[in-house]
Structures are given as structure tokens and as C-alpha cells.
Design an enzyme around this catalytic site. Structure first.
Site, PDB file in Angstrom:
ATOM      1  N   GLU A 155      -5.573  -8.678   1.023  1.00 19.65           N
ATOM      2  CA  GLU A 155      -6.245  -8.382   2.288  1.00 19.65           C
ATOM      3  C   GLU A 155      -7.746  -8.182   2.045  1.00 19.65           C
ATOM      4  OE1 GLU A 155      -4.650  -5.071   4.476  1.00 19.65           O
ATOM      5  OE2 GLU A 155      -2.596  -5.703   4.072  1.00 19.65           O
ATOM      6  N   GLU A 210       0.780  -1.239   0.000  1.00 17.62           N
ATOM      7  CA  GLU A 210       0.000   0.000   0.000  1.00 17.62           C
ATOM      8  C   GLU A 210       0.813   1.292   0.000  1.00 17.62           C
ATOM      9  OE1 GLU A 210      -3.096   0.036   2.870  1.00 17.62           O
ATOM     10  OE2 GLU A 210      -4.052  -1.723   2.020  1.00 17.62           O
TER      11      GLU A 210
END
Ligand code: GCO
Length: 461
Positions: A366, A169
Site C-alpha cells: 500500500e 497490518e
């Protein structure tokens, strides 16, 4: 696309769960580990909810054998975890800490012994404090520092580890960490510096991918794990689908001068196509750093899969002109403890749109839900919302597969409750409950439910 026959999950689909070093390990300065920027911000009054820190976290550093047993109880076939860069190289560059390397040796060997496939994330936000003090991601040497770190861990672990994510991220650790200021290192930089730091992280990704491809001792499967900023259509009408797709991949000028890079394509297009998106270049204009063609070629290293951290998204329909109109959700729509809307379609369309744009196998790196979990009078942790959330989202993921998306795996966030960054220990995402006073682990009801999903390859959905 028709969905006449719902296909199941591919036979070698990887069912897993994910964690990150700073969020679970603790042992913040044990056995030679150096500090990270998250250790730094945890010392800043008010940065983390109730002053929580990752000093102890889940104390995974001292409990890895117990935690492997929990992974088996959850039925995991694969486990996604990150390496703590400053645990391995305390100053971030230079002298290697053998005790740090040995910890991950033990973890990897125990995973393989338990027939659980290790998937490593090289960087999940715990940036070495010593390098931050030299400018961190702003320093033009930062890609080289990351390459040197990658070389150390590839040499040590690539005989046993085949699956690698370079970065987790960048939208967060650059966006929240260097633009918004809500994540470590807590900077609110000008746009030029945010874009410069972002460019260096992309160069770092490229250098790491090159090292993995060239020096891994077993053929590496290489990807990365950006956050998926998802918009999905209100209906399956083609015009709604196209409006949602366009909305998901457009970059628009932000009204907030400190929230510019939380999107998909500013990061995904350079990595896959070797070019920044035109709309972003137009918006960012003169704030752009000097970028060479050689930079872009370095960034766009061939990947084997594209990860997506996908939690929640927004609903869009086509307006009269075909442009996207956001559809407000009804008041009282199901929310997680974090306040995120529960919309399973997020996973169906997020995976489809990413696959159709980048044409790489997708790994859901995720997905999960924060719930108000606690150990009840009967000693169990009943978490029906998590089971319902998972059931709906995995069915949506299965539909994406039926509609043609090549999806290779699903890593539930998370294996166990852990340090949720600036939220501290308020948010509980785990399949396993952790009492942060006693550090006792208690598998939630969802753990055995998910174990059945893993065992039956989703046939019980
Ligand atoms: C992220 C990070 C995780 C978070 C999880 C819940 O996606 O923000 O990768 O470390 O803990 O997503 O927010």
C-alpha cells in the site's frame, strides 16, 4: 551505495492497486454473510465519523464487472483484495456459505479474464463477530479458526490464485483494535492481553502459511502486509543512515500505556527470524504470554516476499553521540487530507531498510494519498496532488531499486475511494472517485496517468 545509473523497474514488476473487503463491498448481510466486528463498531454512536458505516460502501458486491473495467482503465496488471471471512464462513468457523465463495469465484475469474493477476489478502480486519463473541484473538483456538478458514479458501481458489498475503497490518488490528481502541473491536486491553492477542495472530499467520505451502493447488507465493513504521535519514551521510535504520527497528517503552505495539520488529522478527526482538522482550517483561520454541518455529514459516504498507515517515539525523535525533519538518510542509506529511524518501528508505533487514523480496502493498477530491464543473476529477505524490514516490522507489533493493511490485492504495475505517468516507484515496450517494464511479486524472506508468513499466516517470 552508488546510484550512477538509475535502473528502471524490473521487467516483470507488478503494477497494481489495493482494496479491502469491508471498505468496498457493502452487502453487509446479503446472501448469508455473517457480521464482522466492523459491523459491530459501526453501530456504536461516535465510533465512526458522522456515523458512516460499511453497510453499502462502494457496493462492489453488486458492481464487480463494472469495477473490473475501471481496473483496466487504471492499467492494473495485478489487483490486491481481501476476502471477507464472515462472508465465506458466517460464524467464522464451521458451515461455509456457498454464495460467499461464489462471489469471489466470479471476481477471480473476471480478473483473470481481464489479464489482471489476483493477489489475495486473507484477513484485512473484518473479523467474524461470532468468533469475537468467543474471545476473538484472545481465544487460544483463534489460530486454529484462522487455519480452518484458510484451508477453505485455499481449496477453492488456489487453482487460479498464486499470490497470498496472510494478514494486513497486525499493528493496526491488534494495536488500534485491542490496545488503543480506535479500531474494531474497540478494546483497550492491558498489555498482557494485547501481547497474547498479538501472539495468537502470529501463530495464525504461521498456520495459514503452512496451509498455503502444503495445500495450494498451484505453487503459492506467500507473504504478508504489515504497516511500515518508517524513519529515514536527513542526508545520505552514513551516520544519518545508520541512525535512521536503528530508530526504525528499535522498540522503545511507550509513554502511552495504550500504544505499545505500533512498530516493525515486534511483528517482523518473529515472522522472519522466529524470535521476538530482545529490546521488546525487555520492555514487555512479565506481560509476555507463555511462548514456546514450537510456537516460534510455527510462526517463522518460509515466505516468498515481505509486504510493506508505506505512507509516511519521520526524518532522523545522527546526534553527536550517533543516536537518532528527529528532525522537525518546517511549518507548512505538504500534508495530505489525513494530515500525513508527504515525504517521498519514506518509500526509498523504508523499502531499503526492510529489504536489508529481512532479506526478502519487497512488495509495496500500500502507498497513496488522501485528497479533497470532488467532481468538478467540467465533470472530471482533477487530482494533481495525487499525480505529484505518485510521481515523487515512484521515483524514490525506483531509486531504492537502483541502490539494490529487490522490489517485486507496487499496489497503489487505493483503486477507488472507500470506507476509511473510523474516518468513514471523509478520506479519499482512490484513483477512481466514488459518489457515495449515487455510487457513480468517476476515474480521476491520476487513473490515466497511472495507467501510463503501468503500460510503460515506469518509463514515463
Ligand atoms: C491501512 C489499511 C488500509 C487503509 C489505508 C489508508 O494501511 O491502514 O491497510 O485499509 O485504508 O492504509 O489508511
Amino acid at each position: 551505495m552508488t546510484t550512477d545509473a538509475i535502473k528502471g523497474f524490473p521487467k516483470d514488476f507488478r503494477w497494481g492497486a489495493a482494496t479491502a473487503s469491508y471498505q468496498i463491498e457493502g452487502a453487509k448481510d446479503e446472501d448469508g454473510k455473517g457480521p464482522s466486528v466492523w459491523d459491530m463498531v459501526c453501530r456504536q454512536p461516535g465510533f465512526v465519523w458522522e456515523g458512516h458505516t460499511g453497510d453499502v460502501a462502494c457496493d462492489h458486491y453488486h458492481r464487480l464487472e463494472e469495477d473490473i473495467q475501471l481496473m483496466k482503465a487504471c492499467g492494473l496488471r495485478a489487483y490486491r483484495f481481501s476476502l471477507s471471512w464472515p462472508r465465506i464462513i458466517p460464524d467464522g468457523n464451521g458451515t461455509v456459505n456457498e454464495a460467499g465463495l461464489a462471489f469471489y469465484d466470479r471476481l477471480i475469474d473476471a480478473l483473470l479474464e481481464a489479464d489482471i493477476e489476483p493477489w489475495i489478502t486473507l484477513f484485512h480486519w473484518d473479523y467474524p463477530y461470532a468468533l469475537f463473541c468467543q474471545g476473538g484473538w484472545l481465544n487460544p483456538r483463534s489460530p486454529e479458526w484462522f487455519e480452518d478458514y484458510t484451508r477453505v479458501v485455499v481449496k477453492r481458489y488456489s487453482d487460479r490464485v498464486r499470490h497470498w498475503f496472510t494478514l494486513n497490518e497486525p499493528q493496526c488490528f491488534i494495536g488500534f483494535g485491542h490496545d488503543v481502541g480506535s479500531h474494531a473491536p474497540g478494546l483497550r486491553l492491558g498489555l498482557s492481553e494485547v501481547l497474547l492477542a498479538g501472539h495468537h495472530t502470529l501463530l495464525a499467520h504461521g498456520r495459514a502459511a503452512q496451509i498455503l505451502r502444503a495445500e495450494a493447488r498451484t505453487p503459492a507465493q506467500i507473504g504478508w502486509a504489515p504497516v511500515g513504521c518508517i524513519t529515514f535519514p536527513a542526508t545520505d551521510r552514513p551516520e544519518d543512515v545508520e541512525a535512521a535504520r536503528k530508530e526504525m527497528f528499535d522498540i522503545k517503552a511507550s509513554s502511552d500505556p495504550h500504544n505499545n505495539v505500533f512498530n516493525n520488529t515486534w511483528w517482523g522478527d518473529p515472522v522472519v527470524f522466529g524470535r521476538y526482538p530482545e529490546d521488546g522482550l525487555r520492555i514487555f517483561g512479565s506481560a509476555m504470554p507463555r511462548v514456546t520454541e514450537a510456537d516460534m518455529q510455527l510462526i517463522a514459516q518460509p515466505l516468498d516476499f515481505y509486504g510493506g504498507n508505506i505512507y509516511c515517515g519521520s526524518t532522523v539525523r545522527a546526534g553527536a553521540d550517533g543516536e537518532a535525533e528527529h528532525v522537525e519538518t518546517t511549518p507548512g510542509h505538504p500534508l495530505t487530507l489525513y494530515g500525513w506529511k508527504c515525504k517521498p524518501e519514506t518509500l526509498r528508505w523504508g523499502v531499503r531498510f526492510l529489504y536489508e533487514r529481512y532479506n526478502l523480496p519487497i512488495v509495496v502493498t500500500e502507498n497513496g494519498i488522501s485528497c479533497m477530491d470532488w467532481v468538478m464543473e467540467d465533470g472530471a476529477v482533477h487530482d494533481p496532488q495525487r499525480i505529484d505524490y505518485l510521481s515523487r514516490h515512484l521515483k524514490a522507489l525506483r531509486q531504492a531499486i537502483t541502490e539494490g533493493a529487490d522490489v517485486r511490485g507496487y499496489f497503489h492504495w487505493s483503486l477507488m475511494d472507500n470506507f476509511e475505517w473510523s474516518e468513514g468516507y471523509k478520506q479519499r484515496f482512490g484513483l477512481v472517485h466514488v459518489d457515495f450517494g449515487t455510487l457513480q464511479r468517476t476515474p480521476k486524472d491520476s487513473a490515466s496517468w497511472y495507467a501510463e506508468v503501468c503500460r510503460t513499466n515506469g518509463a514515463n516517470l
